[in-house]
Write a protein that holds these residues in place. Structure first.
Motif, PDB file in Angstrom:
ATOM      1  N   LEU A 196       0.810  -1.218   0.000  1.00  0.00           N
ATOM      2  CA  LEU A 196       0.000   0.000   0.000  1.00  0.00           C
ATOM      3  C   LEU A 196       0.842   1.266   0.000  1.00  0.00           C
ATOM      4  O   LEU A 196       0.530   2.232  -0.693  1.00  0.00           O
ATOM      5  N   ARG A 197       1.917   1.277   0.818  1.00  0.00           N
ATOM      6  CA  ARG A 197       2.662   2.508   1.043  1.00  0.00           C
ATOM      7  C   ARG A 197       4.145   2.204   1.221  1.00  0.00           C
ATOM      8  O   ARG A 197       4.505   1.159   1.759  1.00  0.00           O
ATOM      9  N   GLU A 239       4.613  -1.065   3.515  1.00  0.00           N
ATOM     10  CA  GLU A 239       3.455  -1.400   4.349  1.00  0.00           C
ATOM     11  C   GLU A 239       2.392  -2.098   3.515  1.00  0.00           C
ATOM     12  O   GLU A 239       2.172  -1.745   2.345  1.00  0.00           O
ATOM     13  N   THR A 255       6.997  -0.594  -6.962  1.00  0.00           N
ATOM     14  CA  THR A 255       7.432  -0.423  -5.572  1.00  0.00           C
ATOM     15  C   THR A 255       8.790   0.265  -5.525  1.00  0.00           C
ATOM     16  O   THR A 255       9.015   1.166  -4.702  1.00  0.00           O
ATOM     17  N   ALA A 310       8.357   3.904  -6.374  1.00  0.00           N
ATOM     18  CA  ALA A 310       7.770   4.608  -5.237  1.00  0.00           C
ATOM     19  C   ALA A 310       8.830   4.899  -4.177  1.00  0.00           C
ATOM     20  O   ALA A 310       8.830   5.980  -3.561  1.00  0.00           O
ATOM     21  N   SER A 331       9.953   8.527  -2.771  1.00  0.00           N
ATOM     22  CA  SER A 331       9.981   8.837  -1.344  1.00  0.00           C
ATOM     23  C   SER A 331      11.313   9.464  -0.950  1.00  0.00           C
ATOM     24  O   SER A 331      11.357  10.430  -0.176  1.00  0.00           O
ATOM     25  N   PRO A 338       6.287   9.683   2.702  1.00  0.00           N
ATOM     26  CA  PRO A 338       5.751   8.374   2.315  1.00  0.00           C
ATOM     27  C   PRO A 338       5.027   8.498   0.983  1.00  0.00           C
ATOM     28  O   PRO A 338       4.466   9.554   0.655  1.00  0.00           O
ATOM     29  N   GLN A 354       2.121   6.611  -1.455  1.00  0.00           N
ATOM     30  CA  GLN A 354       1.097   5.605  -1.659  1.00  0.00           C
ATOM     31  C   GLN A 354       1.316   4.943  -3.015  1.00  0.00           C
ATOM     32  O   GLN A 354       1.554   5.626  -4.011  1.00  0.00           O
ATOM     33  N   LEU A 355       1.232   3.608  -3.056  1.00  0.00           N
ATOM     34  CA  LEU A 355       1.412   2.915  -4.332  1.00  0.00           C
ATOM     35  C   LEU A 355       0.338   3.329  -5.338  1.00  0.00           C
ATOM     36  O   LEU A 355       0.573   3.315  -6.548  1.00  0.00           O
ATOM     37  N   SER A 356      -0.810   3.748  -4.845  1.00  0.00           N
ATOM     38  CA  SER A 356      -1.893   4.171  -5.735  1.00  0.00           C
ATOM     39  C   SER A 356      -1.502   5.393  -6.567  1.00  0.00           C
ATOM     40  O   SER A 356      -2.094   5.642  -7.620  1.00  0.00           O
ATOM     41  N   GLU A 357      -0.501   6.147  -6.106  1.00  0.00           N
ATOM     42  CA  GLU A 357      -0.038   7.308  -6.864  1.00  0.00           C
ATOM     43  C   GLU A 357       0.630   6.899  -8.167  1.00  0.00           C
ATOM     44  O   GLU A 357       0.677   7.686  -9.119  1.00  0.00           O
TER      45      GLU A 357
END
Length: 373
Positions: free
Chosen positions: A200-201, A233, A349, A352, A356, A362, A364-367
Motif C-alpha cells: 500500500l505505502r 506497508e 514499488t 515509489a 519517497s 511516504p 502511496q502505491l496508488s499514486e
C-alpha cells in the motif's frame, strides 16, 4: 510432449545473457539456436559458449523474423526492454523469458500488458531470487504456517558495487530505473510473495554515498544510489524492510532474509545456504526454566541445497531452477509463475521508494498504479 526440444533465442549477450546460455545448455532437451546483440564482442563471447555456431543478428526484430526459436530470453539493458518486447510480442506463439527489472517506466509496462493480450505464448519475468534453495524453503515453510501469521519481513543485502556492464550503462538512473528498481525489484517481489499481499505505502531514505563518485563519462557523473532503507506497508498491517548497502564487500553472508510471525521466526542466509527456524513456544519453555534468550539454543539450523541443480552459476542454482520451471510451463502449457503484472508491480514499488527519497515523504502505491490495480 514433456521431452520436446525447446529452441531458444538469446537477445542480449552480455554477462546475464551468457549466464542464461549456460543454464539452457545444462537443462537437457534445450538448445540455443540464435543470438542477437549489436555489440560484436558480446556476440563472440556467447558463440564461444556453444558447441556449434548459430545464426547471429543485430536486432531482436531480425531474430524473430528468422523463425528459428520456440522461446526467447531478453537480457538487454533495462531501458531497452520495451523496444525488445515490441518486437518479440508481435509473434503470438513465441514464449518469452524477460530479465528483471521488467521496465524502467510504468507506461512501458502498461504497453507490454496491452501487447501481450490474446497471445498463445507465455511471458515470464525472470525473478530468480525466489528459487534460491534456502529462500524457496523459507517461503514454503512460511506458507505452511511454520511461523504463524507473518507480521514482519526484513531483507538485508550488504554487497559489492554494481558489476561492470557494456559501456557502463548501469551507472545512470535513466538507464536502470534507479538502484531500487534495477537491483531491488527482486526483494520487493519476494516481500509480496512471502506475505501474499500487494503493498500500500512505501517510505524510504537513501543516497549515493561512496560508489562511482570519481567516475566521469564525458561530463556525466553516475547518479545511482548505493545505500538505502525502505519500509513497505501492506493492507493487513504487516511491514517489510529492505536494508541495502553496496559498499559492504566484507560481509560473511551478504543476503539475509528474516520472516517473523506470531508463532516463530525463519532466517535465510546466502552464500552459506543456511536456514534457521525457531518457535516462540520453545523459547517460552526455556524462559520458564530460567534459560536466557539469544544463546542460539532452540534454533534449528540446516544447510539447504537442491541436488538436482546441474549449474549453480551466479545465483546459487536459482536461475537453473527457474529455467526448469519455465521449460516445464512451455511444454505443458502452464501459466507463468511470474507474470507481467507481478514484474511490473515490483518495479512500481522501487519507483515509489525512489520518489519517497526525493520528496522525503511516504508514497502511496496508488499514486503510481494504473486505475483498476
Amino acid at each position: 510432449m514433456s521431452q520436446q526440444l525447446i529452441r531458444y533465442g538469446i537477445v542480449g549477450c552480455g554477462s546475464m545473457g551468457r549466464e542464461h546460455i549456460e543454464n539452457i545448455c545444462a537443462l537437457g532437451n534445450a538448445r540455443v539456436t540464435a543470438l542477437a546483440d549489436p555489440h560484436a564482442p558480446s556476440l563472440q563471447a556467447a558463440l564461444a559458449q556453444l558447441d556449434a555456431p548459430v545464426p547471429t543478428f543485430e536486432t531482436a526484430q531480425a531474430l524473430v523474423e528468422a523463425d528459428l526459436c520456440d522461446a526467447v530470453v531478453i537480457a538487454t539493458p533495462n531501458f531497452t526492454h520495451i523496444d525488445m518486447m515490441r518486437a518479440v510480442l508481435a509473434k503470438a506463439d513465441l514464449h518469452i523469458l524477460i530479465e528483471k527489472p521488467l521496465v524502467t517506466r510504468v507506461e512501458d509496462g502498461l504497453e507490454m500488458l496491452r501487447l501481450a493480450q490474446g497471445r498463445s505464448g507465455l511471458v515470464w519475468v525472470a525473478q530468480e531470487y525466489r528459487y534460491m534453495p534456502p529462500v524457496a524453503e523459507m517461503i514454503r515453510m512460511t506458507h505452511a504456517g511454520e511461523v504463524g501469521t507473518v507480521h514482519q519481513v526484513a531483507i538485508r543485502e550488504h554487497r559489492e558495487p554494481f558489476y561492470p556492464k557494456v559501456g557502463d550503462w548501469n551507472r545512470f538512473t535513466a538507464n536502470t530505473g534507479g538502484t531500487l528498481v534495477e537491483k531491488c525489484c527482486h526483494y520487493f517481489n519476494l516481500m509480496d510473495l512471502i506475505l501474499k499481499e500487494q503493498p500500500l505505502r512505501v517510505f524510504a531514505s537513501g543516497a549515493q554515498r561512496v560508489n562511482h563518485l570519481d567516475e566521469d563519462y564525458g561530463g556525466r557523473r553516475p547518479d545511482i544510489l548505493d545505500s538505502a532503507y525502505v519500509v513497505v506497508e501492506y493492507p493487513s498491517g504487516a511491514r517489510a524492510l529492505l536494508d541495502l548497502c553496496m559498499f559492504a564487500e566484507g560481509s560473511m553472508d551478504n543476503e539475509h532474509i528474516v520472516v517473523v510471525g506470531d508463532e516463530g521466526k525463519l532466517e535465510s542466509l546466502l552464500p552459506s545456504l543456511q536456514l534457521r527456524h525457531s518457535r516462540r513456544a520453545d523459547w517460552g519453555r526455556r524462559a520458564a526454566w530460567g534459560q536466557p534468550s539469544g544463546t542460539g539454543r532452540g534454533v534449528a539450523v540446516r544447510r539447504v541445497w537442491d541436488t538436482n541443480i546441474r549449474y549453480p552459476g551466479q545465483h546459487f542454482g536459482a536461475s537453473f531452477i527457474e529455467h526448469q520451471q519455465f521449460a516445464r510451463a512451455v511444454r505443458e502449457g502452464l501459466p507463468p509463475e511470474i507474470p507481467l503484472e507481478e514484474g511490473l508491480r515490483s518495479v512500481i514499488t522501487g519507483l515509489a521508494a525512489h520518489r519517497s527519497i526525493e520528496t522525503g515523504l511516504p508514497v502511496q502505491l496508488s499514486e503510481l498504479l494504473p486505475p483498476g490495480w
